[in-house]
Design a protein around this motif. Structure first.
Motif, PDB file in Angstrom:
ATOM      1  N   LEU A 182      -0.430  21.694  53.585  1.00 52.42           N
ATOM      2  CA  LEU A 182      -1.519  22.597  53.916  1.00 52.42           C
ATOM      3  C   LEU A 182      -1.845  23.430  52.691  1.00 52.42           C
ATOM      4  N   HIS A 191      -3.496  27.054  51.329  1.00 49.47           N
ATOM      5  CA  HIS A 191      -3.901  28.417  51.701  1.00 49.47           C
ATOM      6  C   HIS A 191      -3.712  29.314  50.489  1.00 49.47           C
ATOM      7  N   ARG A 230      -2.973  31.420  58.924  1.00 44.60           N
ATOM      8  CA  ARG A 230      -1.668  31.086  58.337  1.00 44.60           C
ATOM      9  C   ARG A 230      -0.534  31.682  59.166  1.00 44.60           C
ATOM     10  N   ASP A 231      -0.689  32.926  59.612  1.00 40.58           N
ATOM     11  CA  ASP A 231       0.345  33.568  60.421  1.00 40.58           C
ATOM     12  C   ASP A 231       0.597  32.769  61.699  1.00 40.58           C
ATOM     13  N   LEU A 269       0.013  29.513  62.262  1.00 45.05           N
ATOM     14  CA  LEU A 269       0.626  28.217  61.989  1.00 45.05           C
ATOM     15  C   LEU A 269       2.127  28.360  61.767  1.00 45.05           C
ATOM     16  N   LEU A 270       2.526  29.419  61.100  1.00 45.70           N
ATOM     17  CA  LEU A 270       3.949  29.668  60.881  1.00 45.70           C
ATOM     18  C   LEU A 270       4.608  30.161  62.167  1.00 45.70           C
ATOM     19  N   PHE A 325       3.095  24.748  52.532  1.00 44.03           N
ATOM     20  CA  PHE A 325       1.897  25.395  52.004  1.00 44.03           C
ATOM     21  C   PHE A 325       1.801  25.240  50.494  1.00 44.03           C
ATOM     22  N   ARG A 371      -0.819  26.397  47.109  1.00 42.48           N
ATOM     23  CA  ARG A 371      -1.867  27.321  46.682  1.00 42.48           C
ATOM     24  C   ARG A 371      -2.667  26.729  45.530  1.00 42.48           C
ATOM     25  N   CYS A 404      -6.880  25.563  54.849  1.00 37.67           N
ATOM     26  CA  CYS A 404      -7.053  26.703  55.748  1.00 37.67           C
ATOM     27  C   CYS A 404      -8.339  27.473  55.445  1.00 37.67           C
ATOM     28  N   HIS A 437      -4.915  21.702  62.396  1.00 37.41           N
ATOM     29  CA  HIS A 437      -3.620  21.640  61.720  1.00 37.41           C
ATOM     30  C   HIS A 437      -2.545  21.113  62.670  1.00 37.41           C
TER      31      HIS A 437
END
Length: 353
Positions: free
Chosen positions: A14, A16, A40-41, A43-44, A54, A56, A126, A334
């Motif tokens: 992913l 983000h 993101r919060d 998904l985790l 993840f 970047r 994301c 996702h």
């Protein structure tokens, strides 16, 4: 009910970046900016992904990369904050240096998601799906067209030959269609609400403009088997409203996503999984349920991967007064990607006696 993701083994990568979210942001703005951090919060927190999945982008996309599909004068004017008031209103977002950074970082994120998809077969981003951005102007909350930039960059590098952009946002991907109208190496496919924004549609290589209110059964039948299969759950009068055209505006058949993949033979699919076809979306006119969105995403991912084609997913549009609700909907693609990856994993070897 959507399926629970279950215990997670390493799944698809992913993409983000914290810069996807601009802070502060006007309260109750129609564009729910906080959704990117909230996504993101979730998904985790829901176990859909682990921190190790993840990636970047290294930094914002540079202007040379953006210029593959955008007018350098437009890039410079947006970057410097010198767009005229009309052009800024057409975009619909309040300009700031943070918005410039956010926009360019999201484009770089989609390029990275496509690179990861080519490596792993499947990757999700994301952010992204800014399909209303045209060559020389932005529109409808879209400034630079991340999918177009990614397709052009990978083709420039000869990493891919032919790209299929599958755009299932509720709004037509007019910017993407216009950018690639004379580019045979990129096939644009848009399924959207015909009476929704933009008022003046562009010509994708294949457009399916749906009447208002289309729900799960008809929508999924359309993706799976094409227009003839959609006739049963749709009223005949509504079915006749569907617009099917190519870039010259001539009618053409649509026999489902699998048939389209066989026709186009892409080296990469970029999938815009906008959640604004959801029945409760603030700016949508279709009527998919949450499970319908999940089944849609699984059909796209499963069908594409079954043919061995890499697919990079971007989140597209989604609108609500509550950004947390939109983030929850964006998590669906996702989750669908994770479920696809886990479903095809080989069974563990039995223990040695």
């Amino acid at each position: 009910m959507l399926p629970n993701p279950g215990p997670l083994t390493p799944g698809p990568p992913l993409v983000h970046h914290p810069h996807y979210t601009v802070r502060p942001w006007p309260a109750r703005h129609r564009f729910p900016m906080p959704k990117f951090a909230l996504l993101r919060d979730r998904l985790l927190g829901q176990g859909v992904a682990t921190p190790q999945q993840f990636h970047r982008p290294r930094g914002p996309a540079d202007d040379g990369l953006l210029a593959l599909v955008h007018d350098p004068a437009y890039i410079d004017a947006f970057t410097q904050g010198t767009l005229d008031a009309g052009a800024q209103r057409r975009i619909g977002l309040p300009w700031s240096t943070e918005l410039v950074r956010r926009t360019k970082t999201a484009v770089a994120g989609t390029v990275l998601a496509c690179e990861l998809a080519l490596q792993h077969g499947l990757a999700t981003q994301c952010a992204g799906g800014t399909h209303h951005a045209h060559h020389g102007y932005g529109s409808g909350f879209c400034i630079f067209n991340d999918m177009a930039v990614a397709a052009a960059e990978l083709r420039r590098r000869s990493a891919v030959g032919r790209v299929l952009i599958v755009d299932l946002d509720v709004h037509q991907g007019d910017g993407t269609a216009a950018i690639f109208q004379d580019e045979p190496g990129v096939f644009t496919f848009s399924v959207h609400a015909q009476k929704n924004f933009p008022l003046r549609k562009a010509h994708s290589d294949l457009d399916l403009g749906l009447p208002d209110g289309v729900a799960d059964d008809a929508y999924l039948a359309l993706l799976e088997q094409g227009l003839s299969a959609a006739e049963q759950p749709m009223h005949a009068d509504s079915l006749r409203e569907i617009v099917s055209s190519n870039a010259q505006g001539e009618p053409r058949p649509f026999a489902g996503l699998r048939a389209l993949l066989h026709e186009v033979e892409p080296d990469l699919v970029i999938y815009d999984a906008g959640v604004d076809p959801y029945a409760g979306d603030r700016l949508g006119k279709l009527a998919l349920s949450l499970d319908g969105l999940y089944q849609r995403d699984r059909r796209v991912i499963d069908t594409t991967r079954a043919l061995g084609v890499p697919v990079a997913c971007v989140i597209g549009g989604g609108y609500s007064v509550d950004p947390a609700e939109v983030a929850e909907r964006h998590a669906i693609v996702h989750r669908a990607a994770a479920d696809h990856a886990h479903a095809i994993e080989p069974a563990p070897e039995p223990p040695t006696p």
